[in-house]
Design an enzyme around this catalytic site. Structure first.
Site, short mmCIF file in Angstrom:
data_model
loop_
_atom_site.label_atom_id
_atom_site.label_comp_id
_atom_site.label_asym_id
_atom_site.label_seq_id
_atom_site.Cartn_x
_atom_site.Cartn_y
_atom_site.Cartn_z
N GLU A 35 0.87 -1.17 0.00
CA GLU A 35 0.00 0.00 0.00
C GLU A 35 0.91 1.22 0.00
O GLU A 35 1.76 1.36 0.88
CB GLU A 35 -0.89 -0.01 1.25
CG GLU A 35 -1.87 1.13 1.22
CD GLU A 35 -2.79 1.20 2.43
OE1 GLU A 35 -2.79 0.27 3.25
OE2 GLU A 35 -3.50 2.21 2.53
N ARG A 260 5.08 -12.38 9.81
CA ARG A 260 5.79 -11.16 9.43
C ARG A 260 7.11 -11.08 10.18
O ARG A 260 7.31 -11.72 11.20
CB ARG A 260 4.93 -9.93 9.68
CG ARG A 260 4.56 -9.69 11.14
CD ARG A 260 3.89 -8.32 11.33
NE ARG A 260 2.92 -8.00 10.31
CZ ARG A 260 2.92 -6.85 9.61
NH1 ARG A 260 3.81 -5.92 9.84
NH2 ARG A 260 2.01 -6.62 8.72
N LYS A 270 4.21 0.97 9.68
CA LYS A 270 4.34 2.18 8.87
C LYS A 270 3.74 3.38 9.58
O LYS A 270 4.24 4.49 9.46
CB LYS A 270 3.68 1.98 7.50
CG LYS A 270 4.57 1.21 6.55
CD LYS A 270 4.03 1.25 5.13
CE LYS A 270 2.92 0.24 4.95
NZ LYS A 270 2.55 0.05 3.54
P1 ATP Z 1 1.81 -1.82 8.17
O1 ATP Z 1 0.95 -2.70 9.02
O2 ATP Z 1 3.08 -1.38 8.80
O3 ATP Z 1 1.06 -0.67 7.53
P2 ATP Z 1 1.31 -3.39 5.91
O4 ATP Z 1 1.33 -4.84 6.04
O5 ATP Z 1 -0.05 -2.77 5.92
O6 ATP Z 1 2.26 -2.75 6.98
P3 ATP Z 1 1.67 -3.20 3.11
O7 ATP Z 1 2.18 -2.09 2.30
O8 ATP Z 1 0.25 -3.56 2.97
O9 ATP Z 1 2.04 -2.88 4.62
O10 ATP Z 1 2.58 -4.47 2.89
C1 ATP Z 1 2.88 -4.99 1.61
C2 ATP Z 1 3.24 -6.43 1.74
O11 ATP Z 1 4.34 -6.58 2.62
C3 ATP Z 1 2.09 -7.21 2.33
O12 ATP Z 1 1.96 -8.42 1.62
C4 ATP Z 1 2.50 -7.44 3.74
O13 ATP Z 1 1.97 -8.63 4.22
C5 ATP Z 1 4.02 -7.48 3.64
N1 ATP Z 1 4.62 -7.05 4.89
C6 ATP Z 1 4.40 -5.91 5.56
N2 ATP Z 1 5.09 -5.87 6.72
C7 ATP Z 1 5.79 -7.04 6.78
C8 ATP Z 1 6.69 -7.61 7.72
N3 ATP Z 1 7.03 -6.98 8.84
N4 ATP Z 1 7.21 -8.83 7.44
C9 ATP Z 1 6.89 -9.46 6.30
N5 ATP Z 1 6.05 -8.98 5.38
C10 ATP Z 1 5.49 -7.79 5.60
MG MG Z 2 -1.39 -3.89 4.44
#
Ligand code: ATP
Ligand code: MG
Length: 566
Positions: A35, A260, A270
């Protein structure tokens, strides 16, 4: 560091079984779907390496898809950062950069189709009523009074939603799923909401936006994704993912969840990283203390060190915290092999070799990389006045201090044995201004000629030849191993390490570094691995970031400059 051979893990086992059964006709097509609401961090690197790595190893493809369905928080700056960072990691999406927002028309059509099938309805409950009807984990929900609207009525209302005939938040489109499901996400989940918000790509075309769960599975299906890999918190969303695609009767990828990445002393949310940036607690998203890929890049990490780290930690189904040392070791091992050595003095004190001729300079031979003789040697000028680390001299040595002190002899690396005669002090302040030593000309190159031993070897830089530099030393951004493990209501920022950055303005470097370019990496002997920060060095400054120390923080001596015995 070599890339490890193709690893096996539970995700690859699932793919292997699909290939055996022929479920996807042997095809493997993954995607990385960020995102664009923040800069990519090391957790994203895990997901990027996983998705692109699987595609590579199965001769498949991996798409890069901006999951831009939430217009309030998304910006082009983030889109550009994601593109830059995935490229930097060395991964290639070919011509398959997609945006979920490009599918808004198709997603809208899918919603209409579910309405026609009697599987979705427009609901007018207020947010409070919505909550009440939804029930709780222990109490079943009850049907919305709008649940049994006819498909015709729903289609008409949904079109009016789209046309902007209703105020924001006044109505939603919901799936007609199961209000008694123990899985709260299945209780007639919301598919669309009304939100008059400017979108970075579709501009003002839409005033309704699909929810993540609705858009994501449809986007995966449109792109022909086979394995939709996501993090564990989406496990409960999988039945919804499946329900939507099953009821649309369309192509259906397999969602697979993995744990994760959590890193010790690091925050990877984020939202929290954005807070640090907005509150100016760090110097932007690419501050070298940030766990973002742009931060690691500025710190001096290489793409291969991050890829190797991701391979090394593997994937699992259980949440855990990976020690930061694992990441640091990955870059340490690589730089140990690749980076040239140099001598630099961070906190200089002058020594004068009183029996060395004034005005004389000798060129000493120094080894560029003991791990790699192919990197050759270089000349380092030696003269009567040198800088050494303040820490390497003690006037009244502590019991275990073996470096320079009055009456004691040490080796100056690549040069001579020198013996300390006295510390010279400022008569007013009593501070030591310089240290007087004598050298033994018979020890040229630092070799003992008579079997005489010294207990320490220290580094130095010739005062007349030294070049100046700013050096930035970093420590963990947070004090606690798990900075997010905080009592309810307290602020994670209270855990920030007030000493995460130390700026040294007057470091002295050996002159061979005069031509070192921004973006180059060196080991400063005994001090760690350093990187010329291309951003901070703009305009001709010479700013070095310490990428990592030579040893991990656990074995590090109390002093910033650990003693080395010969
Ligand atoms: P946040 O919760 O910090 O906003 P997010 O998961 O919403 O992070 P996205 O931009 O949606 O952030 O993540 C893109 C991809 O990266 C998704 O498939 C997510 O599952 C993966 N991802 C995000 N954070 C991690 C992490 N700490 N470890 C592994 N994969 C991750
Ligand atoms: Mg997400």
């Amino acid at each position: 560091m070599e890339e490890t051979a193709k690893p096996t893990n539970f995700i690859r086992e699932i793919i292997d079984s699909h290939n055996l059964s022929g479920r996807f006709k042997g095809k493997v097509h993954t995607r990385f779907p960020p995102e664009p609401n923040g800069y990519p961090h090391i957790g994203h690197a895990k997901s990027i390496c996983l998705n692109f790595g699987i595609a590579r190893d199965y001769n498949g493809l991996c798409n890069l898809r901006m999951d831009d369905t939430n217009p309030e928080k998304e910006e082009m700056e983030y889109v550009n950062a994601i593109i830059e960072d995935v490229k930097w990691l060395g991964l290639d999406w070919g011509d398959r950069l997609f945006y979920a927002s490009d599918y808004f028309d198709k997603i809208y059509a899918c919603a209409c189709e579910l309405i026609k099938k009697g599987k979705a309805y427009v609901c007018d409950l207020t947010p409070d009523e919505f909550k009440e009807y939804r029930g709780t984990v222990t109490r079943a929900g009850k049907a919305s009074p709008y649940r049994d609207r006819s498909p015709e009525e729903n289609l008409g209302l949904f079109e009016k939603m789209r046309n902007g005939e209703f105020p924001d938040g006044s109505r939603v489109l919901r799936g007609k799923i199961d209000m008694a499901s123990p899985n709260m996400l299945m209780r007639d989940s919301v598919f669309y909401r009304i939100k008059r918000e400017h979108h970075h790509r579709t501009l003002d075309k839409w005033c309704i936006y699909p929810m993540y769960d609705f858009a994501h599975c449809i986007s995966d299906s449109i792109e022909g994704i086979t394995h939709s890999i996501c993090t564990l918190e989406f496990e409960n969303n999988r039945p919804l993912y499946d329900w939507i695609l099953d009821n649309l009767g369309t192509y259906h990828p397999q969602q697979i969840e993995f744990a994760r990445l959590n890193l010790s002393y690091t925050v990877l949310s984020k939202r929290k990283l954005l807070q640090l940036v907005e509150d100016k607690l760090v110097d932007g998203w690419n501050d070298p203390r940030m766990p973002t890929l742009s931060g690691f890049r500025r710190r001096g990490y290489t793409p291969s060190s991050i890829r190797n780290f991701c391979d090394r930690i593997g994937v699992a189904k259980m949440d855990s915290i990976v020690d930061l040392v694992v990441l640091e070791n990955s870059i340490r091992e690589e730089l140990n092999k690749t980076s040239q050595r140099a001598m630099a003095v961070l906190r200089p004190i002058k020594i004068v070799i009183t029996n060395y001729p004034e005005g004389k300079t000798e060129e000493m031979d120094a080894v560029n990389n003991p791990e790699d003789p192919g990197q050759g040697t270089r000349k380092v000028p030696f003269s009567r006045e040198l800088y050494i680390e303040k820490d390497d001299f003690q006037e009244n040595p502590e019991p275990k201090f073996f470096r320079l002190s009055p009456g004691r002899e040490v080796r100056l690396r690549y040069a001579y044995f020198v013996k300390c005669d006295k510390a010279v002090k400022d008569p007013k302040t009593g501070n030591i201004t310089e240290v007087h030593c004598t050298y033994d000309p018979a020890t040229r190159g630092g070799d003992s000629h008579d079997g005489r031993k010294v207990k320490a070897t220290i580094h130095w830089v010739s005062a007349a030849h030294a070049i100046d530099a700013e050096v930035r030393l970093y420590d963990n951004l947070f004090l606690k191993r798990d900075p997010e493990d905080m009592p309810e209501g307290s602020d994670f920022r209270a855990n920030l390490n007030p000493r995460s950055l130390e700026v040294i303005k007057d470091a002295k470097l050996e002159p061979s570094l005069k031509n070192a370019q921004p973006g180059s990496r060196h080991q400063f002997e005994r001090l760690g691995y350093f990187y010329i920060d291309p951003i901070a060095s703009k305009g001709g400054n010479n700013v070095y970031n310490r990428t990592v120390t030579l040893k991990d923080a656990w074995t590090k001596a109390k002093s910033a400059v650990p003693a080395k015995k010969n």
